[in-house]
Design an enzyme around this catalytic site. Sequence first.
Site, PDB file in Angstrom:
ATOM      1  N   LYS A 112      97.045  -6.862  45.270  1.00  0.00           N
ATOM      2  CA  LYS A 112      98.145  -6.934  44.301  1.00  0.00           C
ATOM      3  C   LYS A 112      98.271  -8.320  43.663  1.00  0.00           C
ATOM      4  O   LYS A 112      98.985  -8.499  42.677  1.00  0.00           O
ATOM      5  CB  LYS A 112      99.470  -6.514  44.957  1.00  0.00           C
ATOM      6  CG  LYS A 112      99.426  -5.040  45.379  1.00  0.00           C
ATOM      7  CD  LYS A 112     100.697  -4.564  45.997  1.00  0.00           C
ATOM      8  CE  LYS A 112     100.644  -3.065  46.291  1.00  0.00           C
ATOM      9  NZ  LYS A 112      99.519  -2.635  47.147  1.00  0.00           N
ATOM     10  N   LEU A 164      95.987 -14.850  54.307  1.00  0.00           N
ATOM     11  CA  LEU A 164      95.764 -13.457  53.920  1.00  0.00           C
ATOM     12  C   LEU A 164      96.407 -13.170  52.572  1.00  0.00           C
ATOM     13  O   LEU A 164      97.571 -13.525  52.338  1.00  0.00           O
ATOM     14  CB  LEU A 164      96.357 -12.504  54.976  1.00  0.00           C
ATOM     15  CG  LEU A 164      95.450 -12.181  56.163  1.00  0.00           C
ATOM     16  CD1 LEU A 164      95.184 -13.401  57.013  1.00  0.00           C
ATOM     17  CD2 LEU A 164      96.044 -11.069  57.019  1.00  0.00           C
TER      18      LEU A 164
HETATM   19  N1  LIG Z   1      99.437  -4.231  55.342  1.00  0.00           N
HETATM   20  C1  LIG Z   1      98.691  -4.156  54.264  1.00  0.00           C
HETATM   21  O1  LIG Z   1      98.380  -3.063  53.763  1.00  0.00           O
HETATM   22  C2  LIG Z   1      98.172  -5.424  53.636  1.00  0.00           C
HETATM   23  C3  LIG Z   1      97.203  -5.325  52.629  1.00  0.00           C
HETATM   24  C4  LIG Z   1      96.700  -6.488  52.064  1.00  0.00           C
HETATM   25  C5  LIG Z   1      97.166  -7.709  52.483  1.00  0.00           C
HETATM   26  N2  LIG Z   1      98.147  -7.799  53.444  1.00  0.00           N
HETATM   27  C6  LIG Z   1      98.628  -9.112  53.836  1.00  0.00           C
HETATM   28  O2  LIG Z   1      98.352  -9.289  55.214  1.00  0.00           O
HETATM   29  C7  LIG Z   1      99.358 -10.116  55.806  1.00  0.00           C
HETATM   30  C8  LIG Z   1      99.898  -9.450  57.061  1.00  0.00           C
HETATM   31  O3  LIG Z   1     100.438  -8.192  56.715  1.00  0.00           O
HETATM   32  P1  LIG Z   1     101.041  -7.217  57.821  1.00  0.00           P
HETATM   33  O4  LIG Z   1     100.702  -5.844  57.380  1.00  0.00           O
HETATM   34  O5  LIG Z   1     100.674  -7.688  59.159  1.00  0.00           O
HETATM   35  O6  LIG Z   1     102.600  -7.473  57.550  1.00  0.00           O
HETATM   36  P2  LIG Z   1     103.847  -7.097  58.494  1.00  0.00           P
HETATM   37  O7  LIG Z   1     103.449  -6.087  59.494  1.00  0.00           O
HETATM   38  O8  LIG Z   1     104.985  -6.828  57.586  1.00  0.00           O
HETATM   39  O9  LIG Z   1     104.120  -8.452  59.284  1.00  0.00           O
HETATM   40  C9  LIG Z   1     104.640  -9.583  58.643  1.00  0.00           C
HETATM   41  C10 LIG Z   1     104.816 -10.677  59.675  1.00  0.00           C
HETATM   42  O10 LIG Z   1     105.325 -11.848  59.037  1.00  0.00           O
HETATM   43  C11 LIG Z   1     106.477 -12.314  59.756  1.00  0.00           C
HETATM   44  N3  LIG Z   1     107.329 -12.986  58.805  1.00  0.00           N
HETATM   45  C12 LIG Z   1     107.940 -12.490  57.706  1.00  0.00           C
HETATM   46  N4  LIG Z   1     108.643 -13.436  57.079  1.00  0.00           N
HETATM   47  C13 LIG Z   1     108.467 -14.577  57.791  1.00  0.00           C
HETATM   48  C14 LIG Z   1     108.927 -15.907  57.650  1.00  0.00           C
HETATM   49  N5  LIG Z   1     109.727 -16.251  56.638  1.00  0.00           N
HETATM   50  N6  LIG Z   1     108.543 -16.832  58.563  1.00  0.00           N
HETATM   51  C15 LIG Z   1     107.756 -16.498  59.594  1.00  0.00           C
HETATM   52  N7  LIG Z   1     107.271 -15.253  59.777  1.00  0.00           N
HETATM   53  C16 LIG Z   1     107.626 -14.298  58.888  1.00  0.00           C
HETATM   54  C17 LIG Z   1     107.072 -11.055  60.384  1.00  0.00           C
HETATM   55  O11 LIG Z   1     107.829 -11.322  61.545  1.00  0.00           O
HETATM   56  P3  LIG Z   1     109.409 -11.671  61.479  1.00  0.00           P
HETATM   57  O12 LIG Z   1     110.028 -10.663  60.578  1.00  0.00           O
HETATM   58  O13 LIG Z   1     109.846 -11.610  62.897  1.00  0.00           O
HETATM   59  O14 LIG Z   1     109.481 -13.069  60.950  1.00  0.00           O
HETATM   60  C18 LIG Z   1     105.789 -10.331  60.798  1.00  0.00           C
HETATM   61  O15 LIG Z   1     105.302 -10.904  61.990  1.00  0.00           O
HETATM   62  C19 LIG Z   1     100.399 -10.362  54.713  1.00  0.00           C
HETATM   63  O16 LIG Z   1     100.164 -11.650  54.167  1.00  0.00           O
HETATM   64  C20 LIG Z   1     100.122  -9.305  53.680  1.00  0.00           C
HETATM   65  O17 LIG Z   1     100.469  -9.764  52.389  1.00  0.00           O
HETATM   66  C21 LIG Z   1      98.637  -6.674  54.051  1.00  0.00           C
END
Ligand SMILES: NC(=O)c1ccc[n+]([C@@H]2O[C@H](COP(=O)([O-])OP(=O)(O)OC[C@H]3O[C@@H](n4cnc5c(N)ncnc54)[C@H](OP(=O)(O)O)[C@@H]3O)[C@@H](O)[C@H]2O)c1
Length: 350
Positions: free
Chosen positions: A150, A146
Amino acid sequence: MPAASAALRSFAPTKPVLDGQVVLITGGTGSFGRRFVQRALAEQQPKKLIVFSRDELKQYEMQEALREQFDPAVLAKMRFFLGDVRDQSRLTLALRGADVVIHAAALKQVPAAEYNPSECIHTNVLGAENVVWASLNNRVQRVVALSTDKACNPINLYGATKLASDKTFVAANNLAGDIGTRFSVVRYGNVAGSRGSVAPLFERLAAKGAADLPITDPRMTRFWISLDQGVDFVLSSLEMMRGGEIFVPKIGSMTMPDVARALAPDLPHRTVGIRPGEKLHEMMISSDDARMTTELPDRYVIEPGFVEYTRRPFSEDGGQAVPDGFTYSSDTNTEWLDAAGLKALLAGHG
Ligand SMILES: NC(=O)c1ccc[n+]([C@@H]2O[C@H](COP(=O)([O-])OP(=O)(O)OC[C@H]3O[C@@H](n4cnc5c(N)ncnc54)[C@H](OP(=O)(O)O)[C@@H]3O)[C@@H](O)[C@H]2O)c1
């Protein structure tokens, strides 16, 4: 195109792509991951579904929530792995027997990344490289990572790390040789309702009786997608991927004042200024990417530049080249969301 159609466009795959597959999702306890797991258990028949993330409490809470929704027989497919994507040996262990990897783990808060650049680089860039090597070492078949708007012409550290991650996954196809693992990227904009998004913030402020809503800049625009559209987009990209492409969905834009008016029509706005590292408008395809970009009915595909493996470009299968100088940007987008469209996204439709 009318506003509602951008909000409600379906990106659903044509078949249950996870059936019979061992699937691992990094960041499986995040906003995307939780919805992905719910949908996969409710609608598909994966052989095994593995959540990989660091925090035991988030995993525990997710397990509790799933127990309320699914039978023990369905939950028997689930595995919860504590681990950090920075740790290649742990990833390699977790990925034993996996057919499909969805890489959603990331640090994604722009200000935190500006203040702690090396933390963001370790997770988003070195983590991506570890996912590549662990996938190759385990002969995983397909990996979808994903990304975010940005990452296109990045001006902040978060975007720069996601661009480096995108490049890592695109280039990984050239490393796969006879292992044959295929790596692709999906790139999209703001997820309405995800952790840290501005829409839930506005809703919270309005519910708490705030006197006004903070608007960074009245001209600011963003792309918007629902969690369910994001899950469908990942699944359909997994279904159609050939390796090395960046899939970009056609989604609607909205100005920040329109977002605020949609969620709290009666509250006035207070301009607080753009934060360091923020753009006025987001872009998903730059004019430099245009010559590699193919348009399909519901998405754009940025095709890979260096291909040393067998791959048929989408441009040879009915895709249309975009015009010279084309950009896909949230201010010049031809599809705009109205209040009903944003609320539909927040409700998860689409
Ligand atoms: N939300 C948006 O608006 C958006 C938009 C475009 C793209 N994205 C992309 O979509 C993806 C998912 O986003 P999301 O909104 O689901 O993010 P999120 O809610 O912040 O979740 C991030 C996840 O990654 C885990 N994580 C963080 N650091 C880690 C590490 N070092 N090792 C293993 N796990 C780790 C966190 O769990 P722990 O903290 O327990 O490890 C959590 O499960 C990301 O790649 C983001 O860049 C999001």
